[in-house]
Design a protein around this motif. Sequence first.
Motif, PDB file in Angstrom:
ATOM      1  N   ILE A   4       0.853  -1.192   0.000  1.00  0.00           N
ATOM      2  CA  ILE A   4       0.000   0.000   0.000  1.00  0.00           C
ATOM      3  C   ILE A   4       0.885   1.237   0.000  1.00  0.00           C
ATOM      4  CG2 ILE A   4      -1.776   1.308   1.209  1.00  0.00           C
ATOM      5  CD1 ILE A   4      -2.808  -1.317   2.314  1.00  0.00           C
ATOM      6  N   MET A   5       0.602   2.148  -0.934  1.00  0.00           N
ATOM      7  CA  MET A   5       1.289   3.431  -1.007  1.00  0.00           C
ATOM      8  C   MET A   5       0.341   4.509  -0.504  1.00  0.00           C
ATOM      9  SD  MET A   5       2.831   3.281  -4.860  1.00  0.00           S
ATOM     10  CE  MET A   5       2.941   1.624  -5.549  1.00  0.00           C
ATOM     11  N   PHE A   6       0.821   5.312   0.398  1.00  0.00           N
ATOM     12  CA  PHE A   6       0.055   6.455   0.881  1.00  0.00           C
ATOM     13  C   PHE A   6       0.686   7.741   0.365  1.00  0.00           C
ATOM     14  CE2 PHE A   6      -0.962   3.323   4.165  1.00  0.00           C
ATOM     15  CZ  PHE A   6      -2.318   3.544   4.396  1.00  0.00           C
ATOM     16  N   ASP A   7      -0.138   8.644  -0.136  1.00  0.00           N
ATOM     17  CA  ASP A   7       0.281  10.029  -0.245  1.00  0.00           C
ATOM     18  C   ASP A   7       0.460  10.520   1.198  1.00  0.00           C
ATOM     19  OD1 ASP A   7       0.526  12.763  -1.273  1.00  0.00           O
ATOM     20  OD2 ASP A   7      -1.480  13.036  -0.423  1.00  0.00           O
ATOM     21  N   MET A   8       1.188  11.603   1.408  1.00  0.00           N
ATOM     22  CA  MET A   8       1.406  12.069   2.781  1.00  0.00           C
ATOM     23  C   MET A   8       0.518  13.258   3.148  1.00  0.00           C
ATOM     24  SD  MET A   8       4.904  13.238   4.783  1.00  0.00           S
ATOM     25  CE  MET A   8       4.994  14.870   4.025  1.00  0.00           C
ATOM     26  N   ASP A   9       0.803  14.424   2.557  1.00  0.00           N
ATOM     27  CA  ASP A   9       0.075  15.646   2.923  1.00  0.00           C
ATOM     28  C   ASP A   9      -1.384  15.540   2.504  1.00  0.00           C
ATOM     29  OD1 ASP A   9       2.363  17.463   3.814  1.00  0.00           O
ATOM     30  OD2 ASP A   9       3.067  16.801   1.859  1.00  0.00           O
ATOM     31  N   GLY A  10      -2.288  15.708   3.474  1.00  0.00           N
ATOM     32  CA  GLY A  10      -3.715  15.650   3.154  1.00  0.00           C
ATOM     33  C   GLY A  10      -4.284  14.244   3.170  1.00  0.00           C
ATOM     34  N   THR A  11      -3.410  13.244   3.342  1.00  0.00           N
ATOM     35  CA  THR A  11      -3.870  11.849   3.386  1.00  0.00           C
ATOM     36  C   THR A  11      -3.541  11.228   4.734  1.00  0.00           C
ATOM     37  OG1 THR A  11      -3.559  11.629   0.994  1.00  0.00           O
ATOM     38  CG2 THR A  11      -3.706   9.588   2.268  1.00  0.00           C
ATOM     39  N   LEU A  12      -2.257  11.221   5.084  1.00  0.00           N
ATOM     40  CA  LEU A  12      -1.834  10.736   6.401  1.00  0.00           C
ATOM     41  C   LEU A  12      -1.813  11.865   7.419  1.00  0.00           C
ATOM     42  CD1 LEU A  12       1.266   8.549   5.386  1.00  0.00           C
ATOM     43  CD2 LEU A  12      -0.957   7.682   6.151  1.00  0.00           C
ATOM     44  N   ILE A  13      -1.285  13.014   6.979  1.00  0.00           N
ATOM     45  CA  ILE A  13      -1.069  14.112   7.927  1.00  0.00           C
ATOM     46  C   ILE A  13      -1.724  15.408   7.453  1.00  0.00           C
ATOM     47  CG2 ILE A  13       1.119  13.100   8.679  1.00  0.00           C
ATOM     48  CD1 ILE A  13       2.601  15.278   7.179  1.00  0.00           C
ATOM     49  N   ASN A  14      -2.187  16.165   8.428  1.00  0.00           N
ATOM     50  CA  ASN A  14      -2.703  17.504   8.153  1.00  0.00           C
ATOM     51  C   ASN A  14      -1.547  18.483   8.348  1.00  0.00           C
ATOM     52  OD1 ASN A  14      -3.954  19.931   7.905  1.00  0.00           O
ATOM     53  ND2 ASN A  14      -5.583  19.516   9.377  1.00  0.00           N
ATOM     54  N   LEU A  41      -4.743  25.585  -0.596  1.00  0.00           N
ATOM     55  CA  LEU A  41      -4.883  24.134  -0.423  1.00  0.00           C
ATOM     56  C   LEU A  41      -5.563  23.478  -1.622  1.00  0.00           C
ATOM     57  CD1 LEU A  41      -5.799  23.969   3.371  1.00  0.00           C
ATOM     58  CD2 LEU A  41      -3.595  23.526   2.289  1.00  0.00           C
ATOM     59  N   GLU A  42      -6.572  24.136  -2.184  1.00  0.00           N
ATOM     60  CA  GLU A  42      -7.230  23.581  -3.370  1.00  0.00           C
ATOM     61  C   GLU A  42      -6.278  23.576  -4.569  1.00  0.00           C
ATOM     62  OE1 GLU A  42     -10.772  25.826  -4.142  1.00  0.00           O
ATOM     63  OE2 GLU A  42     -11.625  25.339  -2.174  1.00  0.00           O
ATOM     64  N   SER A  43      -5.493  24.631  -4.699  1.00  0.00           N
ATOM     65  CA  SER A  43      -4.670  24.808  -5.900  1.00  0.00           C
ATOM     66  C   SER A  43      -3.420  23.936  -5.893  1.00  0.00           C
ATOM     67  CB  SER A  43      -4.273  26.278  -6.035  1.00  0.00           C
ATOM     68  OG  SER A  43      -5.424  27.101  -6.042  1.00  0.00           O
ATOM     69  N   VAL A  44      -2.885  23.657  -4.707  1.00  0.00           N
ATOM     70  CA  VAL A  44      -1.630  22.925  -4.617  1.00  0.00           C
ATOM     71  C   VAL A  44      -1.787  21.488  -5.134  1.00  0.00           C
ATOM     72  CG1 VAL A  44      -1.742  21.926  -2.264  1.00  0.00           C
ATOM     73  CG2 VAL A  44       0.400  22.874  -3.119  1.00  0.00           C
ATOM     74  N   ASN A  45      -3.006  20.967  -5.093  1.00  0.00           N
ATOM     75  CA  ASN A  45      -3.279  19.591  -5.535  1.00  0.00           C
ATOM     76  C   ASN A  45      -3.894  19.498  -6.920  1.00  0.00           C
ATOM     77  OD1 ASN A  45      -2.318  17.833  -3.623  1.00  0.00           O
ATOM     78  ND2 ASN A  45      -4.179  17.812  -2.402  1.00  0.00           N
ATOM     79  N   ASP A  46      -4.161  20.631  -7.544  1.00  0.00           N
ATOM     80  CA  ASP A  46      -4.905  20.624  -8.812  1.00  0.00           C
ATOM     81  C   ASP A  46      -3.959  20.297  -9.973  1.00  0.00           C
ATOM     82  OD1 ASP A  46      -6.403  21.130 -11.090  1.00  0.00           O
ATOM     83  OD2 ASP A  46      -7.432  22.854 -10.202  1.00  0.00           O
ATOM     84  N   TYR A  84      -4.186  12.699  10.759  1.00  0.00           N
ATOM     85  CA  TYR A  84      -5.647  12.685  10.711  1.00  0.00           C
ATOM     86  C   TYR A  84      -6.170  11.621  11.678  1.00  0.00           C
ATOM     87  CZ  TYR A  84      -5.624  15.835   6.732  1.00  0.00           C
ATOM     88  OH  TYR A  84      -5.443  16.935   5.931  1.00  0.00           O
ATOM     89  N   SER A  85      -7.327  11.894  12.241  1.00  0.00           N
ATOM     90  CA  SER A  85      -7.926  10.997  13.229  1.00  0.00           C
ATOM     91  C   SER A  85      -8.100   9.585  12.658  1.00  0.00           C
ATOM     92  CB  SER A  85      -9.286  11.567  13.655  1.00  0.00           C
ATOM     93  OG  SER A  85      -9.900  10.713  14.575  1.00  0.00           O
ATOM     94  N   GLY A 183      -8.699  15.462   3.133  1.00  0.00           N
ATOM     95  CA  GLY A 183      -7.463  16.200   2.932  1.00  0.00           C
ATOM     96  C   GLY A 183      -7.656  17.631   2.492  1.00  0.00           C
ATOM     97  N   PHE A 184      -6.789  18.072   1.579  1.00  0.00           N
ATOM     98  CA  PHE A 184      -6.766  19.473   1.173  1.00  0.00           C
ATOM     99  C   PHE A 184      -7.839  19.792   0.134  1.00  0.00           C
ATOM    100  CE2 PHE A 184      -1.890  19.621   2.018  1.00  0.00           C
ATOM    101  CZ  PHE A 184      -2.147  19.488   3.378  1.00  0.00           C
TER     102      PHE A 184
END
Length: 207
Positions: A4-14, A41-46, A84-85, A183-184
Amino acid sequence: MALIMFDMDGTLINSSTPLVNTINYVRENLGFDTLERELILESVNDPKINAAQFFYGTADFTLEQQKLFEEYYDANCLNGLELYSGIKKLIDDLSSEFTLTVATNANSFFAKKMLEHLEVGHYFNTILGYDSVINPKPHPEMVNKILDKHNIKNTRAQLIGDSHKDIMAATKAGVDSVLVNWGFSNHKEDAIETIEELEQRIFQKFN
């Protein structure tokens, strides 16, 4: 063993607070006004947005921008950082049955520093950042590199992320993916809302 691969920012951690503060710090140093938190936050992932152009007005990131970003982020990336919780329990539960890895468009040095600070770094066999590849997500290079490193077929892997960049990278590599909505980004469709749903999707894929 499946992977399993996790993205980090916005997926595992805020990490939204240090990220927003750093981008606005760079903008102020370059003579631009600060931007609203949600817009950043919206733009960084677009995947449709050229981040260098959008945030700093240049076709590519310049050395000055990178230096400003990295120096400030290095000093401030742990401020307001949180898992994230439910994430800690999820990866603890998964760790006995799966090889866990991280595929992030963050710098791998910062990724390791942040995950270790949150006491989860040891769960991940590989933490791969943008500096470890020529082409970051949405290109599949990062995904393929992790598969190759662990000698795992793409059918035995899954990628979890909060961005369409994550999903595009996985799809191009022939890897199943799950889009999460804590996430973001604020996805209108095809995204799951809870850790419980994520756990179901993982076990549906591999059982």
